[in-house]
Design a protein around this motif. Sequence first.
Motif, mmCIF file in Angstrom:
data_model
loop_
_atom_site.group_PDB
_atom_site.id
_atom_site.type_symbol
_atom_site.label_atom_id
_atom_site.label_comp_id
_atom_site.label_asym_id
_atom_site.label_seq_id
_atom_site.Cartn_x
_atom_site.Cartn_y
_atom_site.Cartn_z
ATOM 1 N N SER A 85 -13.359 3.713 37.150
ATOM 2 C CA SER A 85 -13.629 2.882 35.976
ATOM 3 C C SER A 85 -13.298 1.427 36.270
ATOM 4 O O SER A 85 -14.020 0.519 35.834
ATOM 5 C CB SER A 85 -12.812 3.381 34.780
ATOM 6 O OG SER A 85 -13.201 4.671 34.400
ATOM 7 N N ARG A 118 -8.602 4.202 30.504
ATOM 8 C CA ARG A 118 -7.315 4.774 30.145
ATOM 9 C C ARG A 118 -6.206 4.095 30.935
ATOM 10 O O ARG A 118 -6.470 3.448 31.953
ATOM 11 C CB ARG A 118 -7.313 6.276 30.445
ATOM 12 C CG ARG A 118 -8.414 7.060 29.743
ATOM 13 C CD ARG A 118 -8.488 8.464 30.310
ATOM 14 N NE ARG A 118 -8.766 8.441 31.743
ATOM 15 C CZ ARG A 118 -8.621 9.483 32.556
ATOM 16 N NH1 ARG A 118 -8.177 10.633 32.072
ATOM 17 N NH2 ARG A 118 -8.906 9.378 33.838
ATOM 18 N N ARG A 136 -18.317 -1.113 26.597
ATOM 19 C CA ARG A 136 -18.435 0.329 26.823
ATOM 20 C C ARG A 136 -17.500 0.778 27.939
ATOM 21 O O ARG A 136 -16.842 1.818 27.845
ATOM 22 C CB ARG A 136 -19.881 0.703 27.167
ATOM 23 C CG ARG A 136 -20.795 0.841 25.961
ATOM 24 C CD ARG A 136 -22.075 1.565 26.328
ATOM 25 N NE ARG A 136 -22.819 0.867 27.377
ATOM 26 C CZ ARG A 136 -23.732 -0.061 27.160
ATOM 27 N NH1 ARG A 136 -24.012 -0.423 25.909
ATOM 28 N NH2 ARG A 136 -24.373 -0.632 28.156
ATOM 29 N N ASP A 160 -13.785 0.255 26.672
ATOM 30 C CA ASP A 160 -13.423 1.209 25.616
ATOM 31 C C ASP A 160 -13.057 2.576 26.182
ATOM 32 O O ASP A 160 -12.252 3.318 25.594
ATOM 33 C CB ASP A 160 -14.572 1.367 24.612
ATOM 34 C CG ASP A 160 -14.715 0.176 23.690
ATOM 35 O OD1 ASP A 160 -13.781 -0.647 23.628
ATOM 36 O OD2 ASP A 160 -15.780 0.055 23.034
ATOM 37 N N ASN A 161 -13.651 2.930 27.315
ATOM 38 C CA ASN A 161 -13.407 4.238 27.916
ATOM 39 C C ASN A 161 -12.291 4.229 28.957
ATOM 40 O O ASN A 161 -11.964 5.276 29.528
ATOM 41 C CB ASN A 161 -14.691 4.768 28.569
ATOM 42 C CG ASN A 161 -15.741 5.152 27.535
ATOM 43 O OD1 ASN A 161 -15.428 5.781 26.528
ATOM 44 N ND2 ASN A 161 -16.985 4.773 27.773
#
Length: 286
Positions: A37, A72, A66, A69-70
């Motif tokens: 990510s 972690r 996007r 937001d994803n």
Amino acid sequence: MVASENGIVERRPEAVGGVMRGAIGKKKCKRMTKRSSLQMLFMACREVFKGFGTVPHPPDVAKLCRILDNMRPEDVGLSKDIPFFKAKRAAKGIPRVTYATIYKGEEFSAFCLCIFFLPPSAVIPLHNHPGMTVFSKLLLGSMHIKSYDWVDSASSDSSLPSSKLRLARLKADSVFTAPCNTSVLYPTSGGNIHAFTAITPCAVLDVLGPPYSKEDGRDCSYYKDSPYTSFSTGEARTRKEEEEEEEEEEEEEGEKYGWLEEVEMAEESEMDGIEYLGPPIIDTSC
């Protein structure tokens, strides 16, 4: 947020308690079967931020949001089990904010990625982001965010008690708790002037495009705010009267305002820089 200038104190690299060790690699070309990510964020930023003065178009903003937001905490080597994020009480004295730079290019970098670590009660005071677009993703913790935009970009009103005062529109004044959506501020909108106050230990991932640069006219300025009614007329009023008038104005206009005055950065607002020890990103040319 200030990531490289304006009184930040550089210290010998250290971890914020158990962060996984990583590095930033640079390769001419490498085919990756699965991108992390963080790697996807880096590559997207490189496509979006083409140079100074670049304000991302709505599709590009949506693309970066996007990805963010994803994301972690684990994507940057953090965990709720790290002692720092288990702390219940603020440290003695004034809690200091720490930051780690994940990526910043060469001298004329178009963007940078960094993480800010705030212990409980730590404050990043009101500050601006001149000519910048900033994406902020709260990865861990709860914090209060207050932000403003200038009502008029012109100079301050000389008819006010202090010529340094400028009218600003309140954009946010709320508590945010991870996980939550990414916030975005722009050069003249979206809450370009903001302040963070940590309620619990917090970690915030920031994308700044372009980064602060005093040489390029993007120096950081700090502010203190006063209620709009404090200087709206020459009459002295009690706090209760001010609050009542503010409520009436909000009902009529649906917006809040405040007076901002530029101030020097307080010594206790200096940040400590540490080495980024999370998963690596690969700076490729392909």
